[in-house]
Enzyme design. Sequence first.
Site, PDB file in Angstrom:
ATOM      1  N   ILE A 125       0.819  -1.212   0.000  1.00 52.99           N
ATOM      2  CA  ILE A 125       0.000   0.000   0.000  1.00 52.99           C
ATOM      3  C   ILE A 125       0.857   1.270   0.000  1.00 52.99           C
ATOM      4  O   ILE A 125       0.388   2.347  -0.364  1.00 52.99           O
ATOM      5  CB  ILE A 125      -0.954  -0.042   1.232  1.00 52.99           C
ATOM      6  CG1 ILE A 125      -2.187   0.826   1.003  1.00 52.99           C
ATOM      7  CG2 ILE A 125      -0.236   0.348   2.514  1.00 52.99           C
ATOM      8  CD1 ILE A 125      -3.286   0.584   2.031  1.00 52.99           C
ATOM      9  N   GLY A 128      11.717  -3.448  12.355  1.00 52.25           N
ATOM     10  CA  GLY A 128      10.812  -2.738  11.461  1.00 52.25           C
ATOM     11  C   GLY A 128       9.541  -3.493  11.116  1.00 52.25           C
ATOM     12  O   GLY A 128       8.756  -3.021  10.291  1.00 52.25           O
ATOM     13  N   HIS A 179       5.687 -11.634   6.027  1.00 52.64           N
ATOM     14  CA  HIS A 179       5.621 -11.135   4.649  1.00 52.64           C
ATOM     15  C   HIS A 179       7.022 -10.772   4.193  1.00 52.64           C
ATOM     16  O   HIS A 179       7.809 -10.196   4.936  1.00 52.64           O
ATOM     17  CB  HIS A 179       4.703  -9.910   4.542  1.00 52.64           C
ATOM     18  CG  HIS A 179       5.005  -8.831   5.530  1.00 52.64           C
ATOM     19  ND1 HIS A 179       4.606  -8.906   6.848  1.00 52.64           N
ATOM     20  CD2 HIS A 179       5.684  -7.665   5.410  1.00 52.64           C
ATOM     21  CE1 HIS A 179       5.023  -7.833   7.496  1.00 52.64           C
ATOM     22  NE2 HIS A 179       5.685  -7.061   6.653  1.00 52.64           N
ATOM     23  N   HIS A 214       9.047  -8.436   1.552  1.00 48.37           N
ATOM     24  CA  HIS A 214       8.933  -7.281   0.650  1.00 48.37           C
ATOM     25  C   HIS A 214       9.744  -7.594  -0.607  1.00 48.37           C
ATOM     26  O   HIS A 214      10.943  -7.865  -0.522  1.00 48.37           O
ATOM     27  CB  HIS A 214       9.539  -6.031   1.292  1.00 48.37           C
ATOM     28  CG  HIS A 214       8.821  -5.529   2.503  1.00 48.37           C
ATOM     29  ND1 HIS A 214       7.965  -4.453   2.465  1.00 48.37           N
ATOM     30  CD2 HIS A 214       8.842  -5.948   3.793  1.00 48.37           C
ATOM     31  CE1 HIS A 214       7.487  -4.215   3.680  1.00 48.37           C
ATOM     32  NE2 HIS A 214       8.006  -5.107   4.510  1.00 48.37           N
TER      33      HIS A 214
HETATM   34  P1  DGP Z   1       6.597  -4.294   7.774  1.00 48.83           P
HETATM   35  O1  DGP Z   1       6.988  -2.943   8.295  1.00 48.83           O
HETATM   36  O2  DGP Z   1       7.774  -5.093   7.299  1.00 48.83           O
HETATM   37  O3  DGP Z   1       5.704  -5.061   8.749  1.00 48.83           O
HETATM   38  O4  DGP Z   1       5.733  -4.010   6.457  1.00 48.83           O
HETATM   39  C1  DGP Z   1       4.329  -3.913   6.452  1.00 48.83           C
HETATM   40  C2  DGP Z   1       3.942  -3.459   5.085  1.00 48.83           C
HETATM   41  O5  DGP Z   1       2.579  -3.744   4.885  1.00 48.83           O
HETATM   42  C3  DGP Z   1       4.107  -1.947   4.857  1.00 48.83           C
HETATM   43  O6  DGP Z   1       5.066  -1.734   3.810  1.00 48.83           O
HETATM   44  C4  DGP Z   1       2.736  -1.467   4.432  1.00 48.83           C
HETATM   45  C5  DGP Z   1       2.007  -2.734   4.100  1.00 48.83           C
HETATM   46  N1  DGP Z   1       0.600  -2.714   4.422  1.00 48.83           N
HETATM   47  C6  DGP Z   1       0.052  -2.495   5.642  1.00 48.83           C
HETATM   48  N2  DGP Z   1      -1.290  -2.569   5.586  1.00 48.83           N
HETATM   49  C7  DGP Z   1      -1.591  -2.884   4.291  1.00 48.83           C
HETATM   50  C8  DGP Z   1      -2.822  -3.111   3.608  1.00 48.83           C
HETATM   51  O7  DGP Z   1      -3.919  -3.063   4.149  1.00 48.83           O
HETATM   52  N3  DGP Z   1      -2.740  -3.380   2.276  1.00 48.83           N
HETATM   53  C9  DGP Z   1      -1.533  -3.453   1.625  1.00 48.83           C
HETATM   54  N4  DGP Z   1      -1.577  -3.718   0.321  1.00 48.83           N
HETATM   55  N5  DGP Z   1      -0.362  -3.260   2.247  1.00 48.83           N
HETATM   56  C10 DGP Z   1      -0.393  -2.967   3.565  1.00 48.83           C
END
Ligand code: DGP
Length: 119
Positions: free
Chosen positions: A34, A98, A105, A107
Site C-alpha cells: 500500500i 521494522g 511477509h 517485501h
Molecule cells: P513491515 O513494516 O515489514 O511489517 O511491512 C508492512 C507493510 O505492509 C508496509 O510496507 C505497508 C504494508 N501494508 C500495511 N497494511 C496494508 C494493507 O492493508 N494493504 C496493503 N496492500 N499493504 C499494507
Amino acid sequence: METVADCIFCKIVAGEIPADIVATSTGAIAFRDINPKAPVHCLVIPTEHYENVAELAAADPEVLAELVGLAEGVAMMAADTPGGESFRLIFNNGAEAGQAVFHVHGHVLAGEKLGWNPA
Ligand code: DGP
C-alpha cells in the site's frame, strides 16, 4: 486454515479487505504494498498465519520456498525496467527490525537500480 481474527493480512487472504493481488500459488499470495518504496513493491505472504519468517521456516519450509518463487515471479514482471531481473527480498523479523504487521511477509523490491544496501 489457521487465521488470527484481527490480522489485516489474514483478511486480505480471506477477501474481506481489498488488495491488488498479482500472483498466487498453492499456499501463498503476492500483492502490491500500500506504501510502495520502489517501482515494483509487492508483499509475498503465506495464506496461513505465521508471525514471522523464523516461525514459518520452522513450521513449513516448503511454503517459505513458495514465497521465494513468487517473489522471483513478481520481479520477472519488471524484467524490462532499469532493474532488469534483479530484485531484493526483505523480511523484517520483529518490531525492532521494522516489522509492523505480524503475519510474515517478504517485501519484493524491483523495477529500478536499487540504492541503500545495509548488508
Ligand atoms: P513491515 O513494516 O515489514 O511489517 O511491512 C508492512 C507493510 O505492509 C508496509 O510496507 C505497508 C504494508 N501494508 C500495511 N497494511 C496494508 C494493507 O492493508 N494493504 C496493503 N496492500 N499493504 C499494507
